[in-house]
Design an enzyme around this catalytic site. Structure first.
Site, PDB file in Angstrom:
ATOM      1  N   ARG A  12      -8.658 -13.618 143.892  1.00 34.09           N
ATOM      2  CA  ARG A  12      -9.675 -14.594 145.185  1.00 34.09           C
ATOM      3  C   ARG A  12      -9.335 -15.882 145.089  1.00 34.09           C
ATOM      4  O   ARG A  12      -8.598 -16.820 144.412  1.00 34.09           O
ATOM      5  CB  ARG A  12     -11.075 -14.621 144.508  1.00 34.09           C
ATOM      6  CG  ARG A  12     -10.764 -15.471 143.095  1.00 34.09           C
ATOM      7  CD  ARG A  12     -11.836 -15.448 141.960  1.00 34.09           C
ATOM      8  NE  ARG A  12     -12.882 -15.922 142.619  1.00 34.09           N
ATOM      9  CZ  ARG A  12     -14.439 -16.844 142.478  1.00 34.09           C
ATOM     10  NH1 ARG A  12     -14.869 -15.402 141.369  1.00 34.09           N
ATOM     11  NH2 ARG A  12     -15.287 -16.893 144.028  1.00 34.09           N
ATOM     12  N   GLU A 192      -8.651 -24.131 146.569  1.00 29.22           N
ATOM     13  CA  GLU A 192      -7.499 -23.356 147.011  1.00 29.22           C
ATOM     14  C   GLU A 192      -6.339 -23.559 146.919  1.00 29.22           C
ATOM     15  O   GLU A 192      -5.419 -24.140 146.635  1.00 29.22           O
ATOM     16  CB  GLU A 192      -7.821 -23.403 148.733  1.00 29.22           C
ATOM     17  CG  GLU A 192      -9.581 -23.102 148.839  1.00 29.22           C
ATOM     18  CD  GLU A 192      -9.961 -23.562 149.980  1.00 29.22           C
ATOM     19  OE1 GLU A 192     -10.061 -22.608 151.081  1.00 29.22           O
ATOM     20  OE2 GLU A 192     -10.654 -24.302 150.663  1.00 29.22           O
ATOM     21  N   ASN A 193      -5.719 -22.381 147.514  1.00 32.42           N
ATOM     22  CA  ASN A 193      -4.041 -21.956 147.251  1.00 32.42           C
ATOM     23  C   ASN A 193      -3.363 -22.441 146.012  1.00 32.42           C
ATOM     24  O   ASN A 193      -2.429 -22.911 146.038  1.00 32.42           O
ATOM     25  CB  ASN A 193      -3.638 -23.413 148.359  1.00 32.42           C
ATOM     26  CG  ASN A 193      -3.810 -23.176 149.830  1.00 32.42           C
ATOM     27  OD1 ASN A 193      -4.306 -21.832 150.102  1.00 32.42           O
ATOM     28  ND2 ASN A 193      -4.217 -24.243 150.597  1.00 32.42           N
ATOM     29  N   ARG A 194      -3.963 -22.665 145.193  1.00 35.41           N
ATOM     30  CA  ARG A 194      -4.103 -22.421 143.410  1.00 35.41           C
ATOM     31  C   ARG A 194      -3.816 -24.161 143.231  1.00 35.41           C
ATOM     32  O   ARG A 194      -2.786 -24.504 142.161  1.00 35.41           O
ATOM     33  CB  ARG A 194      -2.599 -21.708 143.588  1.00 35.41           C
ATOM     34  CG  ARG A 194      -3.318 -20.237 143.472  1.00 35.41           C
ATOM     35  CD  ARG A 194      -3.862 -19.701 142.460  1.00 35.41           C
ATOM     36  NE  ARG A 194      -3.963 -18.285 142.066  1.00 35.41           N
ATOM     37  CZ  ARG A 194      -5.517 -18.021 143.449  1.00 35.41           C
ATOM     38  NH1 ARG A 194      -6.283 -18.345 143.725  1.00 35.41           N
ATOM     39  NH2 ARG A 194      -5.361 -15.547 142.627  1.00 35.41           N
ATOM     40  N   LEU A 195      -3.914 -24.987 144.336  1.00 33.23           N
ATOM     41  CA  LEU A 195      -3.799 -26.442 143.618  1.00 33.23           C
ATOM     42  C   LEU A 195      -4.978 -26.568 143.046  1.00 33.23           C
ATOM     43  O   LEU A 195      -6.401 -27.084 142.955  1.00 33.23           O
ATOM     44  CB  LEU A 195      -3.561 -26.830 145.257  1.00 33.23           C
ATOM     45  CG  LEU A 195      -2.471 -26.742 146.024  1.00 33.23           C
ATOM     46  CD1 LEU A 195      -2.460 -27.879 147.472  1.00 33.23           C
ATOM     47  CD2 LEU A 195      -1.026 -26.846 145.015  1.00 33.23           C
TER      48      LEU A 195
END
Length: 215
Positions: A12, A192-195
């Site tokens: 997610r 978001e984007n695993r950042l």
């Protein structure tokens, strides 16, 4: 069905919030209180549940879920049987770590530090707030000890229930509170984007140094 493939597809995006060095409070305790107050308003199951990691004298780790029962500038308090596995490990190695995970807010808090026993009078004060059955269970359960069966445990419960019938139940000698005195906090906010945002506090010369870690 390829179970591995289905697990690979579980993901997610985290979009609820963000965290920065400029917006966090200078005190990690106040920052934690701010986050925890939000959690308490969400009617979650066991909002004070935390994962406690310990290690024995040979550095073999173990981990379990316990409940936070106190928080203040001196640290975080939980209660247990001192002869349990975690109790014995903490007597051998006072270093420990905690993890709070609140998926609904896309947040984690990691806390590390040293463990100290709290005074017995404080343990008794908390013990007296527990339901009677929970106080009897603290006497009945030889926590982490191998027992023959469920019946053995229930008979011990009945024994102490009769013993303390109509009496004030004292705190068992081998039961009480521990306080984790932190020297490190990490506040993790999913992004978001695993950042993800990872804002940390480390105690250096009695002051809290704030810094960011890469996700």
């Amino acid at each position: 069905m390829n179970k591995t493939a289905s697990l690979n597809n579980i993901r997610r995006e985290y979009k609820l919030n963000k965290l920065s060095e400029e917006t966090v409070h200078k005190s990690p305790f106040i920052q934690f209180a701010s986050w925890f107050n939000q959690v308490m308003k969400m009617d979650l199951i066991e909002p004070n549940a935390m994962i406690l990691a310990t290690a024995d004298i040979k550095a073999k780790p173990s981990v379990r879920v316990v409940l936070m029962k106190g928080i203040g500038n001196r640290g975080i308090i939980f209660f247990t049987n001192y002869k349990s596995r975690k109790g014995q490990e903490l007597s051998q190695n006072s270093s420990a770590a905690l993890l709070f995970y609140w998926a609904e807010l896309e947040r984690q808090v990691r806390i590390e530090g040293k463990i100290k026993k709290i005074p017995k009078v404080e343990s008794q004060k908390y013990f007296d707030t527990r339901p009677v059955e929970s106080r009897i269970a603290a006497w009945a359960s030889e926590q982490s000890k191998i027992i023959p069966d469920r019946e053995y445990l229930e008979k011990r419960f009945d024994k102490f229930e009769q013993k303390f019938s109509g009496k004030k139940i004292p705190v068992p000698a081998n039961w009480g509170g521990f306080r984790l005195v932190p020297d490190y906090f990490e506040f993790w906010q999913g992004r978001e984007n695993r950042l993800h945002d990872r804002i940390c506090y480390k105690k250096v010369n009695k002051k809290w140094k704030i810094f960011r870690l890469a996700p």
